[in-house]
Scaffold this motif. Structure first.
Motif, PDB file in Angstrom:
ATOM      1  N   PHE A 237      12.508  -2.134  13.353  1.00 16.44           N
ATOM      2  CA  PHE A 237      11.611  -1.120  12.552  1.00 16.44           C
ATOM      3  C   PHE A 237      10.314  -2.118  12.812  1.00 16.44           C
ATOM      4  CE2 PHE A 237      14.761   0.483   9.791  1.00 16.44           C
ATOM      5  CZ  PHE A 237      14.335   1.523   9.799  1.00 16.44           C
ATOM      6  N   ILE A 238       9.356  -1.191  13.840  1.00 17.57           N
ATOM      7  CA  ILE A 238       8.020  -1.725  14.288  1.00 17.57           C
ATOM      8  C   ILE A 238       6.948  -1.501  12.946  1.00 17.57           C
ATOM      9  CG2 ILE A 238       6.335  -1.917  15.633  1.00 17.57           C
ATOM     10  CD1 ILE A 238       9.092  -2.507  16.483  1.00 17.57           C
ATOM     11  N   VAL A 239       6.784  -3.189  12.390  1.00 26.75           N
ATOM     12  CA  VAL A 239       6.062  -2.225  10.632  1.00 26.75           C
ATOM     13  C   VAL A 239       4.168  -2.421  11.031  1.00 26.75           C
ATOM     14  CG1 VAL A 239       5.442  -2.172   8.631  1.00 26.75           C
ATOM     15  CG2 VAL A 239       8.081  -2.810   9.280  1.00 26.75           C
ATOM     16  N   SER A 240       3.942  -1.453  11.314  1.00 20.41           N
ATOM     17  CA  SER A 240       2.258  -1.770  11.194  1.00 20.41           C
ATOM     18  C   SER A 240       1.792  -1.524   9.896  1.00 20.41           C
ATOM     19  CB  SER A 240       1.608  -0.629  12.658  1.00 20.41           C
ATOM     20  OG  SER A 240       2.506  -1.047  13.903  1.00 20.41           O
ATOM     21  N   ASN A 241      -0.270  -1.075   9.970  1.00 20.64           N
ATOM     22  CA  ASN A 241      -0.543  -2.345   9.179  1.00 20.64           C
ATOM     23  C   ASN A 241      -1.329  -0.702   8.805  1.00 20.64           C
ATOM     24  OD1 ASN A 241      -2.196  -2.979   6.464  1.00 20.64           O
ATOM     25  ND2 ASN A 241      -3.452  -4.274   7.627  1.00 20.64           N
ATOM     26  N   GLY A 242      -1.135   0.749   9.311  1.00 23.82           N
ATOM     27  CA  GLY A 242      -1.966   1.867   8.591  1.00 23.82           C
ATOM     28  C   GLY A 242      -1.968   2.265   7.732  1.00 23.82           C
ATOM     29  N   PRO A 243      -2.984   3.312   7.216  1.00 28.10           N
ATOM     30  CA  PRO A 243      -2.669   3.480   5.963  1.00 28.10           C
ATOM     31  C   PRO A 243      -1.795   4.407   5.053  1.00 28.10           C
ATOM     32  CG  PRO A 243      -4.673   4.489   7.356  1.00 28.10           C
ATOM     33  CD  PRO A 243      -3.899   3.333   8.230  1.00 28.10           C
ATOM     34  N   SER A 244      -0.983   4.956   6.049  1.00 28.83           N
ATOM     35  CA  SER A 244       0.383   5.601   5.350  1.00 28.83           C
ATOM     36  C   SER A 244       1.003   4.463   4.998  1.00 28.83           C
ATOM     37  CB  SER A 244       1.209   5.902   5.987  1.00 28.83           C
ATOM     38  OG  SER A 244      -0.551   7.124   6.726  1.00 28.83           O
ATOM     39  N   LEU A 245       1.139   3.685   5.609  1.00 25.48           N
ATOM     40  CA  LEU A 245       2.082   2.584   5.033  1.00 25.48           C
ATOM     41  C   LEU A 245       2.572   2.138   4.006  1.00 25.48           C
ATOM     42  CD1 LEU A 245       4.326   0.274   6.179  1.00 25.48           C
ATOM     43  CD2 LEU A 245       2.752  -1.478   6.270  1.00 25.48           C
ATOM     44  N   ASP A 246       1.065   2.864   2.804  1.00 26.55           N
ATOM     45  CA  ASP A 246       1.409   2.896   1.363  1.00 26.55           C
ATOM     46  C   ASP A 246       2.079   3.195   0.517  1.00 26.55           C
ATOM     47  OD1 ASP A 246      -0.818   0.290   1.499  1.00 26.55           O
ATOM     48  OD2 ASP A 246      -2.412   1.526   1.028  1.00 26.55           O
ATOM     49  N   THR A 247       2.381   5.015   1.481  1.00 25.77           N
ATOM     50  CA  THR A 247       2.797   5.411   0.910  1.00 25.77           C
ATOM     51  C   THR A 247       4.696   5.744   0.403  1.00 25.77           C
ATOM     52  OG1 THR A 247       2.766   6.602   3.228  1.00 25.77           O
ATOM     53  CG2 THR A 247       0.953   7.090   0.927  1.00 25.77           C
ATOM     54  N   ASN A 248       4.539   4.879   1.514  1.00 25.88           N
ATOM     55  CA  ASN A 248       6.928   5.055   2.095  1.00 25.88           C
ATOM     56  C   ASN A 248       6.721   3.517   2.573  1.00 25.88           C
ATOM     57  OD1 ASN A 248       5.989   4.500   4.435  1.00 25.88           O
ATOM     58  ND2 ASN A 248       6.133   6.254   5.348  1.00 25.88           N
ATOM     59  N   THR A 263       7.282  -6.757  12.051  1.00 25.66           N
ATOM     60  CA  THR A 263       5.590  -6.822  12.066  1.00 25.66           C
ATOM     61  C   THR A 263       4.556  -6.724  12.174  1.00 25.66           C
ATOM     62  OG1 THR A 263       4.889  -8.581  10.408  1.00 25.66           O
ATOM     63  CG2 THR A 263       6.419  -7.201   9.374  1.00 25.66           C
ATOM     64  N   ALA A 264       3.728  -6.929  12.479  1.00 23.05           N
ATOM     65  CA  ALA A 264       2.380  -6.902  13.261  1.00 23.05           C
ATOM     66  C   ALA A 264       2.178  -7.602  11.723  1.00 23.05           C
ATOM     67  CB  ALA A 264       1.113  -5.601  13.486  1.00 23.05           C
ATOM     68  N   GLU A 265       0.646  -8.612  12.146  1.00 21.89           N
ATOM     69  CA  GLU A 265       0.929  -9.454  11.238  1.00 21.89           C
ATOM     70  C   GLU A 265      -0.121  -9.290  10.336  1.00 21.89           C
ATOM     71  OE1 GLU A 265      -2.127  -8.707  14.067  1.00 21.89           O
ATOM     72  OE2 GLU A 265      -1.184 -10.600  14.684  1.00 21.89           O
ATOM     73  N   SER A 266      -1.245  -8.182  10.170  1.00 23.29           N
ATOM     74  CA  SER A 266      -2.108  -8.378   9.294  1.00 23.29           C
ATOM     75  C   SER A 266      -0.519  -7.146   8.077  1.00 23.29           C
ATOM     76  CB  SER A 266      -2.664  -7.121   9.474  1.00 23.29           C
ATOM     77  OG  SER A 266      -2.044  -6.081  10.731  1.00 23.29           O
ATOM     78  N   ALA A 267       0.404  -6.543   8.839  1.00 22.72           N
ATOM     79  CA  ALA A 267       1.682  -5.555   7.933  1.00 22.72           C
ATOM     80  C   ALA A 267       2.463  -6.669   6.565  1.00 22.72           C
ATOM     81  CB  ALA A 267       2.108  -4.895   8.784  1.00 22.72           C
ATOM     82  N   THR A 386      -8.380   3.059   6.842  1.00 22.63           N
ATOM     83  CA  THR A 386      -8.417   2.292   8.313  1.00 22.63           C
ATOM     84  C   THR A 386      -7.096   1.794   8.237  1.00 22.63           C
ATOM     85  OG1 THR A 386      -9.777   0.163   7.343  1.00 22.63           O
ATOM     86  CG2 THR A 386     -10.805   2.324   9.408  1.00 22.63           C
ATOM     87  N   HIS A 387      -7.227   1.066   7.179  1.00 21.19           N
ATOM     88  CA  HIS A 387      -5.684  -0.054   7.176  1.00 21.19           C
ATOM     89  C   HIS A 387      -5.274  -0.263   5.587  1.00 21.19           C
ATOM     90  CE1 HIS A 387      -7.819  -1.695   9.883  1.00 21.19           C
ATOM     91  NE2 HIS A 387      -7.127  -2.593  10.560  1.00 21.19           N
ATOM     92  N   SER A 388      -4.374  -0.468   4.703  1.00 20.23           N
ATOM     93  CA  SER A 388      -3.422  -0.365   3.646  1.00 20.23           C
ATOM     94  C   SER A 388      -3.597  -1.587   3.106  1.00 20.23           C
ATOM     95  CB  SER A 388      -2.033  -1.350   4.695  1.00 20.23           C
ATOM     96  OG  SER A 388      -1.950  -1.136   2.647  1.00 20.23           O
ATOM     97  N   MET A 389      -4.201  -0.130   1.404  1.00 23.66           N
ATOM     98  CA  MET A 389      -5.291  -1.165   0.709  1.00 23.66           C
ATOM     99  C   MET A 389      -4.060  -2.800   0.239  1.00 23.66           C
ATOM    100  SD  MET A 389      -7.241   0.795   0.656  1.00 23.66           S
ATOM    101  CE  MET A 389      -8.254  -0.067  -0.863  1.00 23.66           C
ATOM    102  N   GLN A 390      -2.981  -3.551   0.630  1.00 25.27           N
ATOM    103  CA  GLN A 390      -2.834  -4.417   0.222  1.00 25.27           C
ATOM    104  C   GLN A 390      -2.619  -5.508   0.867  1.00 25.27           C
ATOM    105  OE1 GLN A 390      -1.010  -4.522  -2.596  1.00 25.27           O
ATOM    106  NE2 GLN A 390      -1.505  -2.381  -3.023  1.00 25.27           N
ATOM    107  N   SER A 391      -3.356  -4.847   2.862  1.00 28.37           N
ATOM    108  CA  SER A 391      -3.779  -5.865   2.889  1.00 28.37           C
ATOM    109  C   SER A 391      -5.171  -6.234   3.328  1.00 28.37           C
ATOM    110  CB  SER A 391      -3.553  -5.021   4.549  1.00 28.37           C
ATOM    111  OG  SER A 391      -5.190  -4.282   4.872  1.00 28.37           O
ATOM    112  N   VAL A 392      -5.464  -7.812   4.013  1.00 28.80           N
ATOM    113  CA  VAL A 392      -6.403  -8.329   4.089  1.00 28.80           C
ATOM    114  C   VAL A 392      -8.101  -7.960   4.292  1.00 28.80           C
ATOM    115  CG1 VAL A 392      -6.099  -8.985   6.759  1.00 28.80           C
ATOM    116  CG2 VAL A 392      -7.933 -10.347   4.963  1.00 28.80           C
ATOM    117  N   TYR A 393      -7.125  -6.462   5.244  1.00 27.95           N
ATOM    118  CA  TYR A 393      -8.572  -6.121   5.524  1.00 27.95           C
ATOM    119  C   TYR A 393      -9.059  -5.136   3.798  1.00 27.95           C
ATOM    120  CZ  TYR A 393      -7.533  -6.332  10.751  1.00 27.95           C
ATOM    121  OH  TYR A 393      -7.365  -6.849  11.285  1.00 27.95           O
ATOM    122  N   ALA A 394      -8.534  -4.630   2.915  1.00 27.78           N
ATOM    123  CA  ALA A 394      -8.818  -3.617   1.926  1.00 27.78           C
ATOM    124  C   ALA A 394      -9.461  -5.144   1.152  1.00 27.78           C
ATOM    125  CB  ALA A 394      -7.794  -3.986   1.369  1.00 27.78           C
TER     126      ALA A 394
END
Length: 639
Positions: A237-248, A263-267, A386-394
């Motif tokens: 699994f290649i886990v990135s930090n897109g907004p859809s990550l919060d849904t599944n 995972t990418a570091e931000s994920a 732009t990114h998951s709401m659980q990430s540092v980008y929030a």
């Protein structure tokens, strides 16, 4: 004995094409999909058989006149690279060759191998095969991409600022769409190449110093070569930090221990917030911001492995307790000499342009299949998220970066649900990179379980819940952490001393090279001054001839950057060379004194920047040598 047309052509056929074409090519028997017919002028014309019909490649009345009209309609001035799609059974190419400028490199792209083989049997194209400026790119899409990648060097990128393209009539009428897709791939690849140049000399030096600071950790870490096919046939699994990550993302918990989760570091933070411990976090950036945003003051899982480029912040590698798989980048010329000094390891990865790219390449390297994307939106979510709401980008501290992303020019691309979605230039380049790599690995299965965002061509669509249920039924025999721990080399202290001794020797060689380039630059500056003085003198005495040696200097200066393109020096100066050569190429063909003066002034500015850079880099490598000497002395006293 008179040689046949085929034998004459084969004598000049490039070696790389002999591995693409069905050799040996029979002298008389044409491929089954092609017939050769004689036109009214007794010139051969190919007929491509298509089920119950056929397509003539050229005019049956006069293929030469048709080709001449095609060639006359093209523009030849100031083209440094010309892409011609379709071989047109030779006639248009031979007419093009009569008109092209000597400074233009031609790349002829032909997907129909049978047609090209028949061309070799029927038309004498030795004038093209003997001309080093003509390059034939033949075969399937994958074969063409591989051939082009070997051609797309730094010099190709420099010259591509003056790139043109055209279709032969046959290609335009019958194969336009497939060639347009190839053309888009070429432009995307050039864009990625331009992006990989780096931001500045300062940025390159940070990577150099980081890599040298990581030497001890690299020496005591598991080599990338040990990971080859280590998880063959296992899901990754290649886990990135897109907004859809919060849904599944919660479905990923059932894949732990049953797959390779990268995972990418931000994920990482979104995963840990759901009590999901990935196998590895992938890091590509050299900036200290990566350490501060994703690692500083964070409690990291003890069994978390880092897959990271050797140029990452050394504070990150110190946190990983030996669980690091260092990755040298194949295109990172600034660190090649360090890699050769540290290890005999030849395993390298391209690294891509993002941590998700590195995770993807690493998964391929381990032999994993299927490779499953999660959180790989590569597009805006609702309300331009732009990114998951659980990430540092929030967090507020990255609000400026998020706002900058939202203000980038927008592109509309197909989404996973078939509806259009908005993306940025950067994300579109990331998506194109994935699509290129997917096409190059047809033996691997790729699944997009993001459940949102842009559609990545070549992937199957599946929900994350379905993907986990389908591929994660059985636990892995061994997970990544114990596998890596069992392959950490031991007894490296003696090797470390030898490593530092080799690094010192290479540092001295690079510093000597930099010193030698300073008088070379001074001599080139002198040539520029002589040319400018000659132009001033000619303005004062317009009836006099410009001396012949001035013309020789102008010709010599045409590619004066070439003698500076020495590894690893080129890595530090390519920003300067690319910036100035773009401006020089924009001047166009030099057919007036005004243009020659513009060109010479730009060359003078470029060389002056290069000379100053060589002087400063000489001082930097002197400091590097001192630091390495101190580390070697510590190794010797620790015996």
């Amino acid at each position: 004995m008179t040689l046949s047309i085929l034998e004459n052509n084969i004598a000049y056929l490039p070696e790389y094409l002999q591995h693409v074409l069905p050799m040996p090519i029979p002298r008389h028997a044409n491929p089954a999909s092609i017939q050769v017919v004689q036109g009214s002028g007794d010139w051969p014309v190919a007929a491509i058989i298509n089920k119950n019909s056929f397509i003539h490649t050229n005019s049956m009345t006069d293929p030469w006149l048709e080709a001449e009209r095609w060639a006359q309609a093209l523009d030849y001035e100031d083209n440094l690279i010309s892409l011609i799609y379709g071989c047109g059974f030779g006639y248009p190419l031979l007419e093009y060759a009569k008109r092209k400028k000597t400074y233009t490199d031609i790349y002829i792209v032909e997907q129909n191998i049978d047609l090209f083989v028949t061309l070799l049997q029927s038309i004498d194209i030795r004038p093209l095969l003997q001309d080093p400026t003509f390059h034939f790119i033949i075969g399937s899409v994958e074969q063409i991409q591989l051939q082009l990648q070997s051609c797309m060097t730094g010099d190709f990128l420099l010259r591509s600022t003056k790139l043109t393209s055209c279709f032969t009539w046959l290609a335009h009428r019958n194969e336009k769409q497939s060639y347009l897709e190839l053309h888009e791939w070429i432009l995307n690849t050039l864009s990625l190449m331009a992006g990989s140049i780096g931001n500045s000399i300062h940025d390159t030096l940070i990577g150099l110093y980081n890599t040298l600071d990581n030497v001890d950790a690299i020496t005591h870490s598991t080599p990338l070569s040990e990971m080859r096919d280590a998880f063959a046939g296992k899901p990754a699994f290649i886990v990135s930090n897109g907004p859809s990550l919060d849904t599944n993302i919660e479905h990923l918990a059932k894949a732990v221990g049953r797959s390779l989760i990268l995972t990418a570091e931000s994920a990482l933070r979104p995963c840990l917030s759901r009590n999901i411990t990935p196998d590895a976090i992938c890091v590509t950036e050299r900036s200290p911001d990566v350490y501060h945003y994703h690692f500083a003051n964070q409690k990291l899982p003890e069994k978390l492995v880092i897959v990271g480029l050797t140029l990452i912040d050394p504070r990150i590698t110190k946190l990983m307790k030996g669980s690091w798989i260092p990755v040298f980048r194949s295109l990172e010329h600034s660190s090649r000499w360090i890699r050769e000094s540290i290890t005999e390891e030849v395993a390298v990865l391209k690294g891509g342009s993002s941590s998700a790219h590195l995770a993807f390449e690493f998964a391929l390297w381990t032999g994993a299949s299927p490779i499953i994307f999660v959180g790989q939106d590569l597009a805006f979510g609702d309300n331009k998220q732009t990114h998951s709401m659980q990430s540092v980008y929030a967090e507020d501290r990255l609000a400026a970066q998020v706002q900058s992303l939202r203000q980038q020019p927008e592109y509309v691309v197909p989404g996973v649900d078939g509806n259009p979605v908005l993306t940025t230039k950067l994300w579109h380049e990331f998506k194109s990179w994935f699509e290129q790599q997917i096409r190059l690995h047809p033996q691997t299965r790729f699944i997009d379980a993001t459940e949102g965002g842009a559609y990545i061509q070549g992937t199957e669509l599946m929900t994350l819940q379905m993907a986990v249920a389908a591929f994660c039924a059985e636990p892995l025999v061994t997970t990544l952490y114990p596998f890596v721990q069992n392959r950490i080399p031991s007894g490296q202290q003696i090797k470390l001393k030898e490593t530092y001794a080799r690094l010192i020797e290479r540092t001295q060689q690079i510093r000597d090279t930099l010193r030698q380039l300073i008088p070379v630059a001074n001599n080139d500056l002198r040539s520029c001054r002589i040319i400018n003085n000659a132009l001033l003198l000619h303005d004062k005495y317009p009836n006099t001839d410009i001396p012949s040696y001035i013309e020789a200097l102008v010709n010599a200066n045409g590619k004066l950057y070439e003698h500076y393109m020495i590894e690893p020096v080129i890595t530090f100066i390519q920003h300067i060379i690319f910036a100035f050569n773009k401006q020089m190429n924009d001047i166009g063909e030099i057919h007036s004194k005004d243009r020659l003066k513009q060109l010479t002034d730009l060359q003078k500015q470029m060389i002056d920047y290069l000379r100053q850079t060589f002087e400063r880099l000489t001082a930097h490598f002197g400091q590097v040598e001192e630091t390495l000497q101190q580390r070697l002395e510590r190794c010797l006293t620790s015996q």
